[in-house]
Design an enzyme around this catalytic site. Sequence first.
Site, PDB file in Angstrom:
ATOM      1  N   CYS A   2      -8.948  49.788 -15.641  1.00  0.00           N
ATOM      2  CA  CYS A   2      -9.304  50.248 -14.313  1.00  0.00           C
ATOM      3  C   CYS A   2     -10.761  49.919 -14.050  1.00  0.00           C
ATOM      4  CB  CYS A   2      -9.077  51.750 -14.197  1.00  0.00           C
ATOM      5  SG  CYS A   2      -7.417  52.278 -14.703  1.00  0.00           S
ATOM      6  N   ARG A  27      -9.163  44.360 -12.197  1.00  0.00           N
ATOM      7  CA  ARG A  27      -8.913  45.243 -13.332  1.00  0.00           C
ATOM      8  C   ARG A  27      -7.897  46.327 -13.006  1.00  0.00           C
ATOM      9  NH1 ARG A  27     -14.194  46.378 -16.791  1.00  0.00           N
ATOM     10  NH2 ARG A  27     -12.770  47.977 -17.486  1.00  0.00           N
ATOM     11  N   TRP A  74      -5.098  50.804 -12.671  1.00  0.00           N
ATOM     12  CA  TRP A  74      -3.939  50.136 -13.243  1.00  0.00           C
ATOM     13  C   TRP A  74      -3.161  51.191 -14.008  1.00  0.00           C
ATOM     14  CZ3 TRP A  74      -2.316  49.231 -18.336  1.00  0.00           C
ATOM     15  CH2 TRP A  74      -1.300  48.280 -18.487  1.00  0.00           C
ATOM     16  N   ASN A 102     -11.066  55.432 -17.097  1.00  0.00           N
ATOM     17  CA  ASN A 102     -10.479  54.193 -17.593  1.00  0.00           C
ATOM     18  C   ASN A 102     -10.145  54.418 -19.056  1.00  0.00           C
ATOM     19  OD1 ASN A 102      -9.702  51.591 -18.134  1.00  0.00           O
ATOM     20  ND2 ASN A 102     -11.790  50.776 -18.261  1.00  0.00           N
ATOM     21  N   GLY A 103      -8.879  54.221 -19.434  1.00  0.00           N
ATOM     22  CA  GLY A 103      -8.496  54.390 -20.831  1.00  0.00           C
ATOM     23  C   GLY A 103      -7.253  55.242 -20.972  1.00  0.00           C
ATOM     24  N   GLU A 486       0.957  22.574 -27.505  1.00  0.00           N
ATOM     25  CA  GLU A 486      -0.134  22.851 -26.579  1.00  0.00           C
ATOM     26  C   GLU A 486      -1.263  21.842 -26.747  1.00  0.00           C
ATOM     27  OE1 GLU A 486      -2.569  24.788 -23.719  1.00  0.00           O
ATOM     28  OE2 GLU A 486      -0.413  24.576 -24.046  1.00  0.00           O
ATOM     29  N   LYS A 490      -2.664  19.347 -23.769  1.00  0.00           N
ATOM     30  CA  LYS A 490      -4.064  19.282 -23.350  1.00  0.00           C
ATOM     31  C   LYS A 490      -4.568  17.833 -23.352  1.00  0.00           C
ATOM     32  CE  LYS A 490      -4.744  23.325 -22.231  1.00  0.00           C
ATOM     33  NZ  LYS A 490      -3.395  23.201 -21.686  1.00  0.00           N
ATOM     34  N   GLU A 493      -3.044  16.033 -20.390  1.00  0.00           N
ATOM     35  CA  GLU A 493      -3.503  16.512 -19.090  1.00  0.00           C
ATOM     36  C   GLU A 493      -4.837  15.920 -18.672  1.00  0.00           C
ATOM     37  OE1 GLU A 493      -2.074  20.989 -18.130  1.00  0.00           O
ATOM     38  OE2 GLU A 493      -3.280  20.789 -19.944  1.00  0.00           O
ATOM     39  N   HIS A 509      13.378  12.336 -39.056  1.00  0.00           N
ATOM     40  CA  HIS A 509      14.559  12.215 -38.218  1.00  0.00           C
ATOM     41  C   HIS A 509      14.289  11.397 -36.957  1.00  0.00           C
ATOM     42  CE1 HIS A 509      16.810  14.936 -40.748  1.00  0.00           C
ATOM     43  NE2 HIS A 509      15.833  15.842 -40.660  1.00  0.00           N
ATOM     44  N   LYS A 614      -4.036  23.691 -10.155  1.00  0.00           N
ATOM     45  CA  LYS A 614      -4.202  24.868 -11.004  1.00  0.00           C
ATOM     46  C   LYS A 614      -3.016  25.813 -10.910  1.00  0.00           C
ATOM     47  CE  LYS A 614      -6.370  27.433 -13.895  1.00  0.00           C
ATOM     48  NZ  LYS A 614      -6.429  26.987 -15.295  1.00  0.00           N
TER      49      LYS A 614
END
Length: 619
Positions: A2, A27, A74, A102-103, A486, A490, A493, A509, A614
């Site tokens: 939060c 947040r 949140w 917050n928490g 990944e 990269k 890309e 194989h 993006k």
Amino acid sequence: MCGIVGAASTGNIVDVLIGGIRKLEYRGYDSTGIAFVTGSHLGRLRSTGRVAHLEALARKKHLKADTGLAHTRWATHGVPSEANAHPHFSLRNGLEIGIVHNGIVENHDALRTRMKAKGYRFTSETDTEVMVHHVHSLVASGLSLFKAVQKASHAWEGAYAVGFVSNREPQVVVGARKGSPLLVGRGKNENFLASDASALLERTRDMVYLEEGDVVEIRPDGVLICDANGRAARRSITRSSLSADAADLGRYRHYMQKEIFEQPGAIANTLEMVMSARSLHPNLFGAAAEKIFHKINNILIVACGTSYHAGLVARYWLEAIAGIPTTVEIASEYRYRDPVATKGTLVITVSQSGETADTLAALKHAQSLGLKDTLTICNVPESALIRQSKLRFLTRAGPEIGVASTKAFTTQLAALFVLVLVLAKVRRLLSVTRERELLTALRHLPRAMESVLSVEPQVAAWAKRFKNKHHALFLGRGVHFPIAMEGALKLKEISYIHAEAYAAGELKHGPLALVDADMPVITVAPNDQLLEKLKSNMQEVQARGGELYVFADRDARIAKPGRQSRRTSQHTITLVDHAGPLSPILHVIPLQLLAYHVALLRGTDVDKPRNLAKSVTVE
């Protein structure tokens, strides 16, 4: 997760509070609220809308106040509603106290029982309300607000950042922190509290970062801080170098490079709720999480691109640690299939933007098949995926401007790992000892990432060997196979080198036919149970004249080649000691650096590679 802003001033602070939480809205997004002192009373506005809606309400009422708190929430305890929105009040016998928090208070049930026994009435489902009643009871006994928060905080278990105001001390705001961040902004005839410096940058750059256990009192003309032991404490003022514009490159050449190096901080922010917790709770994923997690038997993950790779890593974790059968689907394929919908399935969508059209369509497809239990892991609080899912976890990577995702990926992995631990705990497959070990490993993760980032000069030297290549092969085994995928993505890309990833055991194989001196083979080599198998695969490459580039754990016992020959078929960079199940998060970093430095040498547009965007909001 939060956002908190507080202010004590000699002037009107309503715009400051609302402007501050607007900066922190990423947040928390379930609800917003503001508490303000007017004369001898507390006032409050709360809304389940966005900050803009709260601002419109405040303007309509012409709100003015010189002391107050604001919050953007949140939800963890209690569904998003006005009753559960912060600030929460405790009103009794003319004493009025407000709180933002917050928490998570882990012992809230025990505290609730104590407060009910004292006659306090609860009007929300939140854990936060027990804290404000607790402080109220102590102020009612004769303590100042500051002393009451000091005393009460010793009884609160878990992680928290809190702010309090009271009608008896109309120019005072009191804060306390344990685990969750809280800082003080120093101004002229005004002082502030905030959970993040960005909320205050338009008002002040002089920040005092509170330490663990600190309790602080701010007034327009001063600040008082005591440490966890109740002793007066001096905390230095730091002149913030943060820009109000998060898109500042700073010392970096490109956003991608900047975002690679922001990963330790992004991970720390994402794991904020975990860093000081002694145990994990389903409510990290939303108020309804515990009920849903207890009834699921299967998991379906749908995602695209880099987020799909995060899902593939999570599948290994979910099955090995939480014992849950898991399927990972490419969203653009799943949406056009007629899959069997199995009762008791949790559908997880993973996305950086939360607006990816294929993933949104896949989620709707799953829901149309009767799969109603859904969870989104995402970096954007107001995104469509977040709004359409029952449960959610916000990664706090901050703005990611480079098209090739880096910090969004590693924060997704961190969030997924927390989910795995929570599910394993719900299913009674995680002992207390093992939970503590893995929490310790998570807390160490940012520091380990810093160590891995130190290999950048070595990776940059390797990049020179790739500059004129046209193809590359990436190898990994087990949970590191998706990391190899990944790495290949990269390189494709941003450097436009054709790259493919294979599970190393599949070399014989088919892909082995491609291996020659012109095909660099990049190998992810952690010191895990498959290392010896991987070494055999590496020998297969060398026997065919291939050239190996190995990223190895420090304790993997992969010897660097000798100096007897100027040309060798193996090049090795050692990272850190094996990080157990968290190893994939560390091993992807040098692959990101390799792609970046190769692209740099090839002169491509690193941050805006051709043909890519993006956030892919079209099919």
